[in-house]
Design an enzyme around this catalytic site. Structure first.
Site, PDB file in Angstrom:
ATOM      1  N   TRP A 168       0.834  -1.197   0.000  1.00 50.28           N
ATOM      2  CA  TRP A 168       0.000   0.000   0.000  1.00 50.28           C
ATOM      3  C   TRP A 168       0.870   1.248   0.000  1.00 50.28           C
ATOM      4  CZ3 TRP A 168      -3.634  -2.306   4.294  1.00 50.28           C
ATOM      5  CH2 TRP A 168      -4.499  -3.233   3.685  1.00 50.28           C
TER       6      TRP A 168
ATOM      7  N   ARG B 215      10.922  -5.975  -9.642  1.00 55.18           N
ATOM      8  CA  ARG B 215       9.683  -6.694  -9.938  1.00 55.18           C
ATOM      9  C   ARG B 215       8.611  -5.606 -10.024  1.00 55.18           C
ATOM     10  NH1 ARG B 215       4.384  -7.285  -7.226  1.00 55.18           N
ATOM     11  NH2 ARG B 215       3.551  -9.335  -7.699  1.00 55.18           N
TER      12      ARG B 215
ATOM     13  N   ASP C 259       5.112  -4.428  -9.880  1.00 56.31           N
ATOM     14  CA  ASP C 259       3.801  -4.814  -9.359  1.00 56.31           C
ATOM     15  C   ASP C 259       2.701  -4.364 -10.311  1.00 56.31           C
ATOM     16  OD1 ASP C 259       2.134  -5.811  -7.102  1.00 56.31           O
ATOM     17  OD2 ASP C 259       1.458  -3.726  -7.033  1.00 56.31           O
TER      18      ASP C 259
ATOM     19  N   GLU D  13       4.682  -8.345 -12.998  1.00 50.09           N
ATOM     20  CA  GLU D  13       3.587  -9.195 -12.529  1.00 50.09           C
ATOM     21  C   GLU D  13       2.418  -9.041 -13.497  1.00 50.09           C
ATOM     22  OE1 GLU D  13       0.173  -9.678  -9.161  1.00 50.09           O
ATOM     23  OE2 GLU D  13       0.898  -7.749  -9.850  1.00 50.09           O
TER      24      GLU D  13
ATOM     25  N   GLY E  88      -3.495 -15.830 -17.399  1.00 48.52           N
ATOM     26  CA  GLY E  88      -3.196 -17.186 -17.862  1.00 48.52           C
ATOM     27  C   GLY E  88      -2.875 -17.312 -19.349  1.00 48.52           C
TER      28      GLY E  88
HETATM   29  C1  ABC Z   1      -6.597  -6.976   0.498  1.00 48.74           C
HETATM   30  C2  ABC Z   1      -6.759  -8.010   1.600  1.00 48.74           C
HETATM   31  C3  ABC Z   1      -7.371  -9.280   1.074  1.00 48.74           C
HETATM   32  C4  ABC Z   1      -8.672  -8.963   0.376  1.00 48.74           C
HETATM   33  C5  ABC Z   1      -8.420  -7.931  -0.721  1.00 48.74           C
HETATM   34  C6  ABC Z   1      -9.692  -7.517  -1.392  1.00 48.74           C
HETATM   35  O1  ABC Z   1      -7.817  -6.766  -0.154  1.00 48.74           O
HETATM   36  O2  ABC Z   1      -5.467  -8.310   2.146  1.00 48.74           O
HETATM   37  O3  ABC Z   1      -7.585 -10.173   2.160  1.00 48.74           O
HETATM   38  O4  ABC Z   1      -9.172 -10.134  -0.197  1.00 48.74           O
HETATM   39  C7  ABC Z   1      -2.116  -5.719  -1.999  1.00 48.74           C
HETATM   40  C8  ABC Z   1      -2.002  -6.602  -0.761  1.00 48.74           C
HETATM   41  C9  ABC Z   1      -3.263  -7.434  -0.571  1.00 48.74           C
HETATM   42  C10 ABC Z   1      -4.501  -6.563  -0.577  1.00 48.74           C
HETATM   43  C11 ABC Z   1      -4.511  -5.763  -1.902  1.00 48.74           C
HETATM   44  C12 ABC Z   1      -5.716  -4.852  -2.036  1.00 48.74           C
HETATM   45  O5  ABC Z   1      -3.327  -4.966  -1.963  1.00 48.74           O
HETATM   46  O6  ABC Z   1      -0.903  -7.457  -0.916  1.00 48.74           O
HETATM   47  O7  ABC Z   1      -3.194  -8.116   0.669  1.00 48.74           O
HETATM   48  O8  ABC Z   1      -5.643  -7.389  -0.469  1.00 48.74           O
HETATM   49  O9  ABC Z   1      -5.748  -3.923  -1.011  1.00 48.74           O
HETATM   50  C13 ABC Z   1      -0.500  -7.298  -6.881  1.00 48.74           C
HETATM   51  C14 ABC Z   1       0.334  -7.713  -5.675  1.00 48.74           C
HETATM   52  C15 ABC Z   1      -0.583  -7.804  -4.470  1.00 48.74           C
HETATM   53  C16 ABC Z   1      -1.053  -6.398  -4.130  1.00 48.74           C
HETATM   54  C17 ABC Z   1      -1.484  -5.643  -5.321  1.00 48.74           C
HETATM   55  C18 ABC Z   1      -2.111  -4.351  -5.100  1.00 48.74           C
HETATM   56  C19 ABC Z   1      -1.233  -6.074  -6.610  1.00 48.74           C
HETATM   57  O10 ABC Z   1       1.027  -8.875  -5.939  1.00 48.74           O
HETATM   58  O11 ABC Z   1       0.025  -8.382  -3.343  1.00 48.74           O
HETATM   59  O12 ABC Z   1      -2.140  -6.554  -3.156  1.00 48.74           O
HETATM   60  O13 ABC Z   1      -1.029  -3.440  -4.947  1.00 48.74           O
HETATM   61  C20 ABC Z   1      -5.054  -8.945  -9.470  1.00 48.74           C
HETATM   62  C21 ABC Z   1      -4.046  -7.979 -10.057  1.00 48.74           C
HETATM   63  C22 ABC Z   1      -2.664  -8.200  -9.477  1.00 48.74           C
HETATM   64  C23 ABC Z   1      -2.691  -8.191  -7.944  1.00 48.74           C
HETATM   65  C24 ABC Z   1      -3.681  -9.270  -7.516  1.00 48.74           C
HETATM   66  C25 ABC Z   1      -3.814  -9.338  -5.999  1.00 48.74           C
HETATM   67  O14 ABC Z   1      -4.981  -8.992  -8.066  1.00 48.74           O
HETATM   68  O15 ABC Z   1      -4.031  -8.107 -11.452  1.00 48.74           O
HETATM   69  O16 ABC Z   1      -1.816  -7.167  -9.928  1.00 48.74           O
HETATM   70  N1  ABC Z   1      -1.353  -8.417  -7.353  1.00 48.74           N
HETATM   71  C26 ABC Z   1      -7.342 -13.018 -11.955  1.00 48.74           C
HETATM   72  C27 ABC Z   1      -6.990 -11.738 -12.674  1.00 48.74           C
HETATM   73  C28 ABC Z   1      -5.792 -11.049 -12.062  1.00 48.74           C
HETATM   74  C29 ABC Z   1      -6.011 -10.850 -10.573  1.00 48.74           C
HETATM   75  C30 ABC Z   1      -6.255 -12.228  -9.945  1.00 48.74           C
HETATM   76  C31 ABC Z   1      -6.437 -12.150  -8.436  1.00 48.74           C
HETATM   77  O17 ABC Z   1      -7.407 -12.812 -10.550  1.00 48.74           O
HETATM   78  O18 ABC Z   1      -6.706 -12.020 -14.029  1.00 48.74           O
HETATM   79  O19 ABC Z   1      -5.606  -9.801 -12.669  1.00 48.74           O
HETATM   80  O20 ABC Z   1      -4.846 -10.238  -9.998  1.00 48.74           O
HETATM   81  O21 ABC Z   1      -7.525 -11.378  -8.119  1.00 48.74           O
HETATM   82  C32 ABC Z   1      -6.007 -17.864 -13.421  1.00 48.74           C
HETATM   83  C33 ABC Z   1      -6.370 -16.878 -14.499  1.00 48.74           C
HETATM   84  C34 ABC Z   1      -6.017 -15.497 -14.010  1.00 48.74           C
HETATM   85  C35 ABC Z   1      -6.785 -15.239 -12.724  1.00 48.74           C
HETATM   86  C36 ABC Z   1      -6.485 -16.315 -11.704  1.00 48.74           C
HETATM   87  C37 ABC Z   1      -7.217 -16.124 -10.390  1.00 48.74           C
HETATM   88  O22 ABC Z   1      -6.779 -17.588 -12.246  1.00 48.74           O
HETATM   89  O23 ABC Z   1      -5.623 -17.171 -15.671  1.00 48.74           O
HETATM   90  O24 ABC Z   1      -6.299 -14.529 -14.975  1.00 48.74           O
HETATM   91  O25 ABC Z   1      -6.354 -13.983 -12.224  1.00 48.74           O
HETATM   92  O26 ABC Z   1      -6.276 -19.159 -13.851  1.00 48.74           O
END
Ligand code: ABC
Ligand code: CA
Length: 497
Positions: A90, A214, A216, A240, A244
């Protein structure tokens, strides 16, 4: 360091707060260490940049020579509906470091120590969005936390809309998070934003002597921005791109927006191949996936190969069988790309499902030197020795050759890559009264071979064939990495003392 310098490395991904607790004799640090670290509490558990140093021997003992640490820049430091910013994602101001994890001097100390050990540092850079607790005001000063001195004008953000993940434009321009905690999407087309971020990264990389980044939320910022940003950074970048699709993820590398991406499609293929229901997968599909990786990416050798990360379930959470997990690891380390081990993978952490359960503290494991730790050490050794020795088969080294399937059944697959043949299967632990045959290994008949994992000896049969039995007590569906006895000796692996 550049992409060529990174491709032989082995990366360990860690969350600073959860990897290593401050040691008793360490100088007073910012964070108190709670008696127990409960991931569900989503609060700080005490790890710092300096405490990482205490565990570098542990990492080097496993053959790790690069670490990717969670974001180092300042975060919002208030209670939110998702509790606290212990993970570091964050970020609200990249001009300042996160005091929770240490001082500028501490970060320099960590990096200096890494470089002394010939290890690389990769920093996680989160610039796509800024969290806000003021959900109604999409823009102005009020929504910008008082401690955010970075983006002070509403023009520096995109207009509010929530991301629709099925729409790429929406992924780039809309907001991440949810109504509980919106993450305001930074306007990465605004010239002031662009020049500010480009000079930020240039200065940051230079000042701290960073080896790689990396990126993000890679797919949430248009490629055009990344081109300028990665150029300004001047070091290896891996994004990142959480998706898929081979075609979509590879475009980030192929268009020159960044050097590399983390291999989400391969992660999916490995999970599917070695999933909890042994033999429900088809190894032919896995062979196709390896071919896809080789044909999709301009440079498949720098794609990050991982089994788990801080956003997804631990591999051992979805795959209880250690033998299947071992096959998955051999794939992770042997196929083209850079292996990326998520902290705790080596300790078989399997807690809960995804975020926040997959972010447990590592210290309750006592950093033991168990089976999986030793397997990773061995895989790193094999990979490193293959790379540095430059040993060849038919004029091709391990690094130059592409993994080529030379035998496949529904349950087994064998790949030739330079001087080695590695075999994987989806059979799981129990022994089976069956075997897997490769008709033509490429080695002549009567060639003495050694499995570099178990050090067992084999010999090729007529026409250079090879047969692996799954009936050996205690072996079951194990993976193998074969080399000739002569090559094994040259590699210094399985040589009797
Ligand atoms: C917080 C809470 C969680 C709560 C959430 C709503 O809010 O902690 O408990 O559930 C940071 C923190 C998290 C926090 C978030 C939001 O911020 O680490 O703890 O969650 O406040 C990056 C980082 C990640 C970070 C952020 C935000 C981005 O690695 O740690 O989170 O700065 C998406 C984004 C990706 C992001 C990820 C968490 O969400 O694209 O950048 N990660 C699909 C989508 C993806 C998506 C993914 C997960 O779902 O295509 O875009 O990622 O939601 C495959 C498919 C994929 C599919 C997956 C699930 O299945 O091919 O396309 O991905 O088979
Ligand atoms: Ca964006």
């Amino acid at each position: 360091a550049n992409a060529d310098e990174w491709r032989s490395r082995s990366i360990y991904q860690l969350l600073t707060d959860r990897f290593a607790p401050p040691s008793a004799d360490a100088p007073a640090r910012t964070n108190p260490v709670p008696e127990t670290c409960d991931p569900v509490a989503q609060t700080w558990c005490g790890g710092t940049w300096l405490s990482i140093i205490d565990k570098l021997d542990y990492l080097q003992g496993m053959g790790i020579d690069a670490i990717w640490i969670s974001p180092v820049h300042q975060n919002i430091d208030v209670h939110t509906p998702y509790n606290y910013a212990y993970h570091g994602y964050w970020v609200n101001d990249v001009t300042k470091l996160n005091a929770r994890f240490g001082s500028e001097e501490d970060l320099v100390t960590l990096i200096t120590e890494l470089h002394k050990r010939n290890m690389y540092i990769m920093i996680d850079i989160a610039i796509n969005s800024i969290p806000t607790l003021n959900q109604n005001d999409s823009l102005s000063s009020e929504s910008l936390a008082a401690d955010n001195s970075m983006w002070t004008d509403p023009a520096y953000f995109h207009k509010q809309c929530w991301i629709d993940y099925s729409n790429q434009t929406s992924c780039e321009y809309c907001w991440f998070g949810d109504a509980n905690l919106p993450l305001m999407d930074v306007n990465t087309e605004n010239p002031y934003v662009i020049s500010t971020l480009n000079s930020f990264i240039k200065d940051f990389v230079t000042k701290y002597n960073i080896d790689g980044l990396r990126l993000d939320a890679g797919k949430h910022i248009p490629g055009q921005f990344w081109s300028g940003f990665t150029q300004s950074a001047g070091v290896f970048t891996t994004g990142e791109v959480y998706d898929g699709s081979w075609q979509f993820t590879s475009s980030y590398q192929n268009q020159g927006w960044m050097d590399s991406v983390l291999g989400f499609p391969m992660n999916g293929a490995i999970s599917k191949a070695f999933s909890i229901k042994p033999k429900n997968s088809n190894m032919t599909d896995f062979g196709v996936a390896v071919g896809q990786a080789l044909s999709s990416y301009n440079n498949p050798r720098v794609i990050g190969n991982f089994l788990e990360n801080h956003d997804m379930a631990r591999f051992r959470n979805i795959t209880a069988d250690p033998v299947l997990a071992y096959n998955a690891m051999v794939a992770q380390f042997m196929i083209e790309g850079i292996p990326v081990t998520y902290y705790g993978q080596e300790q078989d952490l399997a807690n809960g499902h995804d975020d926040p359960y997959n972010r447990a503290a590592l210290w309750p494991t006592n950093y033991e030197n168990g089976t999986t730790y030793q397997r990773i050490a061995r895989l790193n050794l094999i990979r490193k020795q293959l790379i540095t020795s430059g040993l060849q088969f038919n004029g091709k080294s391990y690094m130059d050759d592409n993994s080529t399937a030379i035998g496949v059944t529904q349950n087994d697959i064998a790949f030739r890559k330079g001087p080695i043949i590695y075999t994987l299967n989806n059979r799981g632990s129990p022994e089976e009264n069956t075997s897997f045959g490769i008709n033509a290994t490429g080695w002549p008949s009567q060639t003495a071979l050694i499995d570099l994992l178990s050090c067992q000896q084999y010999i090729t049969g007529a026409g250079g064939s090879l047969s692996i039995s799954y009936a050996q007590p205690g072996y079951g569906g194990l993976p193998y990495i074969f080399a000739t006895a002569g090559d094994a000796k040259a590699l210094g692996i399985c040589v009797k003392a």
